[in-house]
Design an enzyme around this catalytic site. Structure first.
Site, short mmCIF file in Angstrom:
data_model
loop_
_atom_site.label_atom_id
_atom_site.label_comp_id
_atom_site.label_asym_id
_atom_site.label_seq_id
_atom_site.Cartn_x
_atom_site.Cartn_y
_atom_site.Cartn_z
N ARG A 286 -6.76 -8.11 -9.48
CA ARG A 286 -7.86 -9.10 -9.99
C ARG A 286 -8.66 -8.25 -10.92
O ARG A 286 -8.17 -7.12 -11.45
CB ARG A 286 -8.93 -9.23 -8.80
CG ARG A 286 -9.32 -7.85 -8.19
CD ARG A 286 -10.45 -8.18 -7.17
NE ARG A 286 -10.42 -6.81 -6.13
CZ ARG A 286 -11.32 -5.87 -6.71
NH1 ARG A 286 -11.77 -5.90 -7.89
NH2 ARG A 286 -11.56 -4.96 -5.69
N GLU B 263 -5.22 8.19 6.18
CA GLU B 263 -4.51 9.01 5.26
C GLU B 263 -5.44 10.25 5.23
O GLU B 263 -6.59 10.38 5.61
CB GLU B 263 -4.18 8.27 3.84
CG GLU B 263 -5.66 7.89 3.22
CD GLU B 263 -5.36 7.25 1.92
OE1 GLU B 263 -4.19 6.80 1.72
OE2 GLU B 263 -6.19 7.19 0.72
N HIS C 220 -18.18 5.23 -0.45
CA HIS C 220 -16.74 4.81 -1.12
C HIS C 220 -17.00 3.49 -2.06
O HIS C 220 -16.15 2.83 -2.35
CB HIS C 220 -15.72 4.48 -0.09
CG HIS C 220 -15.68 5.66 0.95
ND1 HIS C 220 -15.19 7.00 0.73
CD2 HIS C 220 -16.10 5.68 2.24
CE1 HIS C 220 -15.23 7.59 1.85
NE2 HIS C 220 -15.82 6.96 2.70
N LYS D 229 -2.39 -2.64 1.84
CA LYS D 229 -2.25 -1.10 1.14
C LYS D 229 -1.24 -0.25 1.76
O LYS D 229 -0.68 0.59 1.27
CB LYS D 229 -3.69 -0.43 1.57
CG LYS D 229 -4.77 -1.04 0.77
CD LYS D 229 -5.89 -0.32 0.39
CE LYS D 229 -7.27 -0.97 -0.21
NZ LYS D 229 -7.55 -2.40 0.01
#
Length: 673
Positions: A297, A203, A238, A128
């Site tokens: 995916r 982040e 999450h 990522k």
């Protein structure tokens, strides 16, 4: 299902597919394979030996062991299984090895067709950290990464994320700088356990964003479809709980869909993508959005896209992998679809996962079908008699609705869940129904702070409460009485609780509810917790069915008992009761201050020693279950007088892990109580 024409035949056709996955996703892929005339091969761990996906496959290969690390994450074992069973293709599903570039390469090196994107695309999106740099270069808006060493108070809160995976594992919100280092370590451990890679990054965390994602489908000839967007903003830990297509936010902001689709196309073309993928964005209420990640995916929530397009995305994956060409024109979307994830978990206890037997599981609806008209679809890896263990995700099913309008889709789904028969484990069913019926949800106000805004304790309240719960408890007591009569050797013709002469009422206790009732010449007299249930008449009662007239409204209650657990289903809503024992065994009692294992799991870390003084809320130890870490904390200030476990030890639910003895304050000072 939409019929597509214009395909170009390239590679050899796929004739036998091994699904390198388990449960619901394996069954989903098998369904398409059967419809396409393709043979199926399952792999299974010892824990999954009796799983429905094993029985449904044409052949199945055992992977010795129980944990993911021993079985489904062992790429060499999976490829060997494909060779042994004669499969010519591998579908990775989602999770496990689905985004593992090395595994994809090994599959192709073995001469098998990889039903997934190119290895290079997986590598580029596998990190990522690196993927965001690439997307920025491609013109896709991104959130900047932060250096953990230089994060300031002004940048809080921040989000720690696993670089190699998703699904909420390896993710932490940090609101205090002093917690950053410890949370980085915890996130890294969790990521390593779930994905085999402990790399994490930091982040900025947007408190009230919208999670919007675009489904893409691409072939090797440069055709890229953006097959609608989904909104997945309502999340816990999450992980997505509710997903829908199209997005309510995108629907009301002019031009946002076109911008999203353009950004998703740029991302897809930048990495030379092929097959099904999802480009995920975080958006604000004004329609601004930022790239989060690209999942290389099929997504868990793909059914809502299938229902709103009529496409079978798995069939498209197989055809694209076989070298076929997509038509230039992509299909139009129609209607609205909503998916919820039914989990074996307790939302009121910090989402603790549950394990154990599924006594009965019935949700009427189509199984793994692309819906062509208004209705319910159920994608599930469990069935009546299944056992939910501690080794894998505790999701029981994805329940999906499709209808011409969003309101109708929400109503259909809420009703289906309301009437579902789910006996055995505690689930999030009540929470899901309450979300679907909440005014904010129906208005499309569904940002990532939904639970904080509307109160988890309110949303997780039982569907059936108050009088509904009281009538259900009465029904359980009457069914129990009828069962006793049915087993009696004499006077079987008399109703349970019958008294020819005035006497003491029958008494039953469930949870914290005490039911008293008697059946005499004048009919039924009943009370709950000492308050009479006025206007209730008994129509009939058997060991499994009770009919009551409640002030002129006839209600039918279905009653099912499994030991001390009693499940009552009616139009008022499902009620789970626990029958109190008539006599308490002193050996079952535990000392005050005992820290009990909330679920079966493994002790992965201990942060205190016997004899230590601890404070309320202080972490004592950590358990790992279902690839998630769970912190066990001190219930009060005191002394850790017992510590009964060591790191690495497996524990069962209810095991006494430790005991904290509170300290009492006296006039002379502090003394141990």
């Amino acid at each position: 299902m939409t019929v597509l024409s214009g395909y170009y035949a390239g590679s050899a056709p796929v004739t036998s597919v091994l699904v390198a996955n388990r449960g619901e996703i394996a069954r989903r892929v098998f369904t398409t394979c059967r419809a396409e005339g393709i043979d199926t091969v399952a792999v299974f761990s010892d824990a999954d030996a009796n799983s429905p996906h094993v029985r449904e496959a044409d052949s199945a290969v055992r992977l010795p062991g129980n944990s993911s690390a021993e079985t489904y994450l062992r790429g060499e074992l999976v490829i060997a299984a494909a060779a042994a069973a004669g499969a010519d293709a591998v579908h990775p599903g989602y999770g496990f090895l689905s985004e593992n570039a090395d595994f994809a390469q090994q599959v192709q090196n073995a001469g098998l067709t990889w039903i997934g994107p190119p290895v290079k695309a997986i590598e580029l999106m596998g990190s990522k950290v690196e993927s965001k740099k690439m997307m920025a270069d491609a013109g896709v808006p991104v959130l900047t990464q932060l250096d953990p060493e230089s994060v300031t108070e002004n940048e809080l809160p921040v989000l720690i994320k696993a670089s190699a995976g998703g699904g909420g594992r390896g993710m932490r919100i940090v609101r205090n700088l002093e917690n950053l280092d410890s949370e980085l370590e915890a996130a890294g451990r969790e990521a390593l356990s779930a994905f085999g890679d402990g790399t994490v990054f930091v982040e900025r965390y947007i408190e009230t964003g919208r999670h919007i994602e675009v489904q893409v489908m691409a072939d090797r000839f440069g055709t890229v479809w953006t097959v609608g967007e989904r909104e997945c903003s309502i999340q816990r830990r999450h992980q997505k709980v509710v997903e829908e297509a199209p997005s309510p936010l995108v629907e009301r902001i002019d031009g946002m869909r076109e911008k999203l689709f353009h950004a998703a196309t740029l991302a897809t073309e930048a990495i030379g993508y092929e097959g099904a993928g999802t480009v995920e964005f975080l958006a604000d209420e004004k329609g601004n959005f930022f790239f989060l990640e690209m999942n290389t995916r099929l997504q868990v929530e793909h059914p809502v896209t299938e229902c709103t397009t009529g496409l079978d995305l798995v069939a498209l994956q197989i055809r694209v992998a076989a070298g076929e060409r997509l038509p230039a024109e992509q299909p139009e979307t129609r209607g609205h679809s909503i998916e919820v994830r039914l989990y074996a978990e307790d939302p009121t206890q910090d989402w603790q996962p549950q394990s154990g037997a599924v006594h009965r599981f019935e949700i009427p609806g189509a199984q793994f079908e692309v819906l062509a008209k208004a209705g319910i679809r159920v994608d599930s890896g469990v069935e009546t008699g299944s056992v939910v263990g501690t080794h894998y995700d505790p999701m029981l099913a994805k329940v999906i609705s499709f209808a011409p309008t969003r309101d109708q889709a929400a109503n259909l789904l809420a009703k289906a869940l309301h009437k579902a028969t789910v006996h055995g484990l505690k689930t999030n069913r009540d929470l899901l129904v309450n979300i679907l019926r909440h005014p904010a949800f129906l208005a499309g106000d569904t940002d990532t702070a939904f639970f904080d805004t509307h109160g988890l304790e309110v949303l997780a309240q039982p569907i059936a409460h108050g009088r509904a719960e009281e009538l259900s408890a009465l029904a359980a007591a009457l069914a129990d009485a009828a069962s006793n009569v049915a087993q009696a050797r004499v006077n079987r013709g008399l109703p349970g609780g019958w008294r020819n002469l005035r006497s003491q009422p029958q008494r039953k206790t469930y949870n914290d509810i005490t039911v008293e009732y008697s059946i005499g010449r004048s009919g039924l007299t009943a009370s709950v917790d000492g308050v009479e249930l006025e206007g209730v008449e008994l129509i009939e009662h058997t060991p499994t069915r009770v009919t009551l007239d409640d002030n002129g409204i006839r209600r039918i209650f279905q009653v099912s008992s499994y030991g001390s657990d009693v499940f009552v289903d009616s139009a008022l809503g499902p009620v789970r009761l626990i029958k109190a024992p008539r006599f308490t065994d002193p050996t079952d009692e535990v000392a005050a201050g005992s820290l009990l294992a909330p679920m079966p799991g493994s002790v992965i870390r201990i942060a205190a020693a016997q004899g230590d003084t601890v404070t309320a809320g202080q972490p004592i130890l950590w358990l790992e279950a279902m690839k998630m870490e769970h912190t066990v904390t001190a219930p009060a200030d005191g002394v850790l007088t017992e510590l009964n476990v060591v790191e690495g030890q497996q524990v069962e639910v209810g095991a006494v892990l430790a005991v904290v003895t509170e300290e009492a304050v006296t006039e002379e000072g502090v003394e141990q109580s």
